[in-house]
Scaffold this active site. Structure first.
Site, PDB file in Angstrom:
ATOM      1  N   GLU A 108       0.818  -1.211   0.000  1.00 46.28           N
ATOM      2  CA  GLU A 108       0.000   0.000   0.000  1.00 46.28           C
ATOM      3  C   GLU A 108       0.855   1.266   0.000  1.00 46.28           C
ATOM      4  O   GLU A 108       0.495   2.272  -0.611  1.00 46.28           O
ATOM      5  CB  GLU A 108      -0.953  -0.021   1.191  1.00 46.28           C
ATOM      6  CG  GLU A 108      -2.023  -1.097   1.044  1.00 46.28           C
ATOM      7  CD  GLU A 108      -2.980  -1.145   2.204  1.00 46.28           C
ATOM      8  OE1 GLU A 108      -4.182  -0.916   1.983  1.00 46.28           O
ATOM      9  OE2 GLU A 108      -2.529  -1.411   3.335  1.00 46.28           O
ATOM     10  N   GLU A 128      -3.949  -9.459   3.373  1.00 48.71           N
ATOM     11  CA  GLU A 128      -4.631  -9.098   4.618  1.00 48.71           C
ATOM     12  C   GLU A 128      -5.801 -10.006   4.993  1.00 48.71           C
ATOM     13  O   GLU A 128      -5.946 -10.365   6.177  1.00 48.71           O
ATOM     14  CB  GLU A 128      -5.101  -7.632   4.560  1.00 48.71           C
ATOM     15  CG  GLU A 128      -4.006  -6.609   4.793  1.00 48.71           C
ATOM     16  CD  GLU A 128      -3.315  -6.170   3.522  1.00 48.71           C
ATOM     17  OE1 GLU A 128      -2.672  -5.116   3.527  1.00 48.71           O
ATOM     18  OE2 GLU A 128      -3.407  -6.916   2.509  1.00 48.71           O
TER      19      GLU A 128
END
Length: 247
Positions: A108, A128
């Protein structure tokens, strides 16, 4: 204890080195704080930033030991999403130099940068959901803009990790170079950016990031500012002189 982020200052650029190689540069609260400090300096004195990891890894993710202890209020505070958004909004371009793993929060952070250069060892993705959470620091919306919805869903929902060739093919990586050429490649790109008119680069980045309904007004305002600069006059005069064969 060593600093989680090493800052190397140059006149027209800054090299930021994630510096937790013992945990593959996992992004912890100290790293977030150091990145905020670096962003504040780059906002005050805009320069190109090169972001690289030490120890052959960009960032293997957020620090899981800290992440496990976070609760509702921590999520609502946007600890990682806030700093990644700040990186994305820096006045001048940011180049991520991605060797090895860029997973979870590390991916990210790379997505938030304007450019990404990798090596053959680059692996980038968002695992995730396998840890019982979602990619909430930008990937859930930024990745779709970068690679398209079908591939973004495969990465975010099915745990696909892209290798360097796959990431290059979809332009998530802009270039793949040998590991020992990674930092020089970043400087070559920085050289190309800094050869442009600095204010023109800053305003172009701002216009690119403006919402669709802000155009064409923001384009016209930015151009109006640039039309009044001495840099515009000097560069256009030099261009015309070269075309006429003047020294």
């Amino acid at each position: 204890m060593s600093a989680p982020l090493l800052v190397e200052e140059h006149d027209d650029r800054v090299v930021l080195r994630l510096n937790r190689p013992e945990v593959r540069n996992a992004i912890d609260s100290a790293t977030v704080e150091a990145l905020h400090d670096a962003c504040a300096a780059l906002e005050a004195a805009p320069r190109v930033a090169l972001l690289i990891g030490t120890g052959g890894t960009f960032a293997a993710g957020a620090d899981i030991a800290q992440l496990r202890e976070r609760r509702r209020d921590d999520a609502l505070a946007g600890i990682n999403s806030g700093i990644f958004d700040r990186v994305h909004r820096l006045p001048m371009p940011v180049v991520a130099l991605v060797d090895g793993y860029a997973l979870g929060g590390g991916a990210e952070l790379a997505y938030a940068c304007d450019f990404r250069i990798g090596t053959p060892a680059t692996r980038i993705g968002n695992p995730e959901p396998g840890l019982g959470i979602l990619a909430a620091a930008g990937a859930a919306w930024r990745l779709k803009e970068l690679v398209g919805e079908p591939l973004a869903k495969e990465i975010l929902l099915a745990g696909r990790v892209l290798d360097a060739d796959e990431a290059l093919a979809v332009r998530l990586l802009h270039e793949v170079v040998a590991a020992d050429d990674l930092e020089p490649a970043g400087h070559r790109l920085a050289d190309r950016i800094t050869a442009q008119a600095p204010l023109a680069v800053r305003l172009t980045k701002s216009v690119l990031d403006a919402p669709r309904d802000a155009h064409p007004l923001v384009d016209n305002i930015a151009q109006a500012v640039l039309f009044e600069t001495q840099d515009k006059t000097d560069r256009m005069t030099a261009f015309l002189d070269r075309r006429k064969g003047r020294p």
